[in-house]
Design an enzyme around this catalytic site. Structure first.
Site, mmCIF file in Angstrom:
data_model
loop_
_atom_site.group_PDB
_atom_site.id
_atom_site.type_symbol
_atom_site.label_atom_id
_atom_site.label_comp_id
_atom_site.label_asym_id
_atom_site.label_seq_id
_atom_site.Cartn_x
_atom_site.Cartn_y
_atom_site.Cartn_z
ATOM 1 N N HIS A 62 0.823 -1.211 0.000
ATOM 2 C CA HIS A 62 0.000 0.000 0.000
ATOM 3 C C HIS A 62 0.856 1.259 0.000
ATOM 4 O O HIS A 62 0.569 2.221 -0.698
ATOM 5 C CB HIS A 62 -0.907 -0.001 1.216
ATOM 6 C CG HIS A 62 -1.780 -1.209 1.274
ATOM 7 N ND1 HIS A 62 -2.218 -1.742 2.446
ATOM 8 C CD2 HIS A 62 -2.266 -1.977 0.297
ATOM 9 C CE1 HIS A 62 -2.959 -2.806 2.174
ATOM 10 N NE2 HIS A 62 -2.997 -2.961 0.883
ATOM 11 N N CYS A 110 -5.536 -0.949 -18.098
ATOM 12 C CA CYS A 110 -5.316 -0.066 -16.950
ATOM 13 C C CYS A 110 -4.300 -0.602 -15.952
ATOM 14 O O CYS A 110 -4.167 -0.078 -14.860
ATOM 15 C CB CYS A 110 -6.634 0.258 -16.249
ATOM 16 S SG CYS A 110 -7.406 -1.182 -15.513
HETATM 17 C C1 PEP Z 1 -4.659 -4.676 -12.378
HETATM 18 O O1 PEP Z 1 -4.775 -5.728 -11.780
HETATM 19 O O2 PEP Z 1 -3.997 -4.556 -13.434
HETATM 20 C C2 PEP Z 1 -5.324 -3.465 -11.877
HETATM 21 C C3 PEP Z 1 -5.339 -2.358 -12.581
HETATM 22 O O3 PEP Z 1 -5.879 -3.526 -10.652
HETATM 23 P P1 PEP Z 1 -5.058 -3.490 -9.279
HETATM 24 O O4 PEP Z 1 -3.629 -3.175 -9.591
HETATM 25 O O5 PEP Z 1 -5.694 -2.478 -8.434
HETATM 26 O O6 PEP Z 1 -5.248 -4.891 -8.785
#
Ligand code: PEP
Ligand code: MG
Length: 754
Positions: free
Chosen positions: A368, A681
């Protein structure tokens, strides 16, 4: 000078006497001589000597009562040489009935120590490092009692702090004495948040200062300590019983905590130290110093882990003593924060405008603290073993997150080189800023939409600065992670409204709570799982706890207040899950309408593609969704069966490899065929070379950490998509494990700006 004989347990009055001897003034050496005389008298010892460590590593006799005074500043021992050198090396006391018979004994005729047999030496410890040795000797052959050892250790701690605080030894005499690490050091760690910074060290866990060492009222101090220990024990018990759920550690760790917290030896050492006149805080530091010196040298990883547990307990106990949580401090300009590890909220307590960098002894890039550091664009390096023992408050420090290194007390030429790099980076940032309002078209005219990932209030300020065209991923769980308790409906609604207001018409994709896995909430009960990444997380939790998910959907609909709303679900693994989740959205919209509230002007509901199972069921999924977004962080961890939070395996596999790129290509093709809007993303979308590969595969929407937008836009503007497509598609067919080098070569051939 007449020295009153005091009982063995009379440390408190001894400490007073030392103070009085110091207050008398006079030359430093005289004061030091008086101090060793007072100690010898109170310990009923014929000899008391103080050795200090020179920067050369040698130990020098600084003062003595009982040995030949002509040996002072003459007798020197190397690290590990003689009994004193051995104490220094081991960082722990040595208690011998007949010292001359010990194999490490090194005879120094100039000291005249022939007649003394009994020997007790203890290290002067500061922050787990030995800076000198205090010795008492007697003619008779005898072993010193445990109480005497404890007493001498307390005196040694006080002396160490007094020496370091300049109260005991003249500054000149201390020249070359190594009170704190002073040499330049370079530590190799792991990059958590990109960038380079130069500044001064600020210790998150602050050491106790010499002025806080001696208690005025022993009885009151003992009460304070007992109360704090009881508070700590109760807290640890509650954690174990699971009434407040798990904190961040596994059960075994908590169990060890409990064992240590209730450990009689630990509690007794603390109480003894306080009964002897120390403040409770000084007692914690004394016992901590000893543990560090002892366990810090252990090679056994299990023992080293236990040291971490103890460190944690000490920190917790200090917090109980201060009666408060962490109090935000005034930072110097250019502060580099140094900590063992940080909770998600800790970083936010510091003044962002003065915080230039972060160094952590532990942690992982997916922790985090690292996520928050990236969101705040604070360069950060973690996993730096021994960091806190090697750096003192105010030390000049460099964070080089490009190479994953930390420089402590760097040499002037290193500082000059870093300043140049900071300057170059600033110029690049300025160049990116100039591109802010330039739309991202490839050279052959394809529009690439660049979006930003966000999750905290602070991110909103930078949305405009980056030039992003919206928020492609809003991680709603961050609000939950930094809160003390479950955010209520109105708090959630307020945050989502602020986000939509800040976006001012630009699209925002809210991802529903992605908890579980490594994102555990202290206030939410969770069962221990053997494989949290494969466990009860994200939409699985949401569907099993529909009340929590519905509350969030209600807040989102309320915040939209008739504006367009985009919602997506994390870690969808089967089409049934998506169907069920979508039905909950519709239920909530109907609920709002029944109450006469406005429904969103337009509602788009999407799925994250993070589980490989969906890649093989896109024909069923895509018609049900309004859009999809590829979460490559998770998708890669599941494709390669490698825990993204485990540094041993996280970087073992390359997203720029045929299996990963083929999976991504399959998603892109299926979306193009069905006309389903798709974005990427995961973190890779924010790295220019990886983003180049994504553009080559046909992706036109990329959402990334704010710092990625500028560099990726520069890449897009220089990119010929058709040439990129041809180059990358031929690489997908190779038998190479990774095609990173080949993609780099291709990018160079195409004169790409990366
Ligand atoms: C991912 O898993 O690529 C994502 C964008 O979500 P997080 O990093 O929050 O798990
Ligand atoms: Mg994910």
């Amino acid at each position: 000078m007449a020295i009153p004989s005091i009982a063995v347990r009379g440390q408190r009055s001894l400490l007073r006497q030392i103070r009085e001897a110091l207050a008398g003034g006079g030359p430093a050496q005289t004061r030091l001589d008086m101090v060793v005389r007072v100690i010898a008298g109170s310990m009923v010892a014929e000899v008391c000597s103080l050795y200090m460590r020179r920067a050369s590593g040698e130990l020098e006799l600084f003062a003595t009562e009982g040995l030949d005074v002509n040996a002072v500043h003459v007798t020197r021992l190397k690290l590990g040489e003689g009994l004193v050198g051995e104490i220094m090396r081991q960082g722990r006391p040595l208690n011998l009935a007949d010292a001359p018979n010990h194999p490490a004994f090194s005879y120094r005729p100039e000291t005249g120590e022939d007649p003394y047999h009994a020997f007790l030496g203890v290290p002067l410890l500061r922050g787990g490092r030995a800076i000198g040795v205090l010795v008492v000797q007697n003619r008779t052959e005898r072993i010193y009692t445990d109480d005497e050892v404890e007493d001498l250790q307390i005196i040694a701690m006080v002396l160490a702090e007094m020496v370091a605080g300049g109260e005991l030894v003249a500054e000149e005499a201390l020249k070359g004495v190594e009170l704190a690490p002073h040499r330049p050091e370079r530590l190799k760690g792991a990059k958590f948040s990109d960038g380079v910074a130069y500044g001064v060290a600020v210790l998150h866990e602050q050491p106790v200062t010499p002025s806080q060492l001696l208690a005025d009222d022993v009885v009151a101090e003992e009460e304070r300590l007992t109360k704090a220990i009881a508070g700590l024990q109760a807290q640890v018990d509650v954690m174990i019983e699971g009434q407040h759920g798990l904190v961040e550690a596994s059960y075994e760790v908590l169990d060890t905590y409990r064992m240590f917290a209730h450990d009689r030896g630990w509690n007794r050492s603390l109480l003894d130290a306080v009964r002897n006149g120390l403040t409770a805080e000084a007692a914690v530091e004394r016992v901590r110093s000893e543990h560090r010196a002892r366990l810090g040298q252990a090679r056994d990883p299990y023992l080293r882990e236990r040291l971490h547990d103890l460190e944690d307990l000490n920190d917790r106990l200090l917090r109980h003593l201060s009666g408060a949580g962490h109090v935000a401090r005034d930072l110097p300009e250019n502060a580099i924060l140094i900590a063992r590890n940080l909770g998600p909220a800790d970083l936010l307590e510091y003044d962002r405008t003065k915080l230039r960098g972060l160094l952590l002894e532990e942690g992982s890039a997916a922790s985090h603290a690292a996520i928050v550091a990236r969101a705040l664009d604070i360069p950060s390096v973690g996993r730096l073993p021994g960091l806190r023992d090697r750096v003192s408050e105010g030390d000049p420090v460099i964070v080089d997150a490009e190479s994953g290194e930390a420089y402590l007390r760097p040499r002037p030429d290193v500082v000059a080189a870093i300043r140049t790099r900071i300057e170059v980076r600033a110029q690049r940032q300025a160049a990116f800023a100039r591109l802010r309002d330039t739309p991202a078209f490839t050279r052959d005219g394809a529009k690439i939409t660049l979006l930003m990932n966000a999750g905290l209030d602070v991110d909103l300020d930078i949305l405009r600065e980056t030039g992003a065209e919206g928020i492609g991923l809003f991680r709603t769980e961050f609000q939950f992670m930094v809160a003390e308790e479950l955010p209520r409906l109105d708090a959630q609604t307020a945050l989502y409204s602020r986000v939509l207001d800040a976006a001012d018409g630009m699209p925002v994709t809210f991802r529903t709570l992605d908890l579980g896995g490594d994102k555990v909430l202290p206030y939410l009960e969770a069962e221990r799982e053997d494989n949290p990444a494969l466990g009860w997380r994200a939409i699985r939790m949401g569907l099993d706890r529909p009340a929590l998910l519905r509350l969030q959907l209600r807040a989102l609909i309320a915040a939209a207040k008739g504006r367009p709303l985009r919602i997506m679900f994390p870690l969808v693994t089967s089409v049934d899950e998506f169907r069920a989740a979508r039905a909950l959205v519709e239920t909530e919209v109907a609920w709002a309408e029944r109450r006469g509230r406005s429904a969103p002007e337009r509602l788009d509901v999407g799925a994250m593609i993070e589980a490989p199972s969906l890649v093989w069921h896109l024909d069923a999924l895509l018609p049900m969704t309004d859009f999809v977004s590829v979460g490559t962080n998770d998708l890669m961890q599941y494709i390669f069966a490698a825990d993204r939070g485990n540094p041993r395996v996280a970087d073992r596999y390359d997203p720029l490899s045929p299996p990963a790129l083929r999976a991504l290509e399959a998603i892109q093709v299926a979306c193009a065929e069905t006309g389903t809007p798709v974005s990427v993303c995961g973190e890779m979308a924010g790295r220019p070379l990886e983003a180049f590969a994504l553009v080559a595969l046909g992706f036109e929407r990329l959402s990334m950490p704010p710092a990625g937008v500028g560099p990726v836009k520069q890449m897009v503007l220089s990119c010929d998509r058709e040439a990129a497509r041809r180059g990358v598609s031929s690489l997908l067919k190779t038998s190479a494990g990774s095609v990173r080098n080949e993609i780099e070569t291709l990018a160079r051939k195409l004169y790409l700006a990366i």
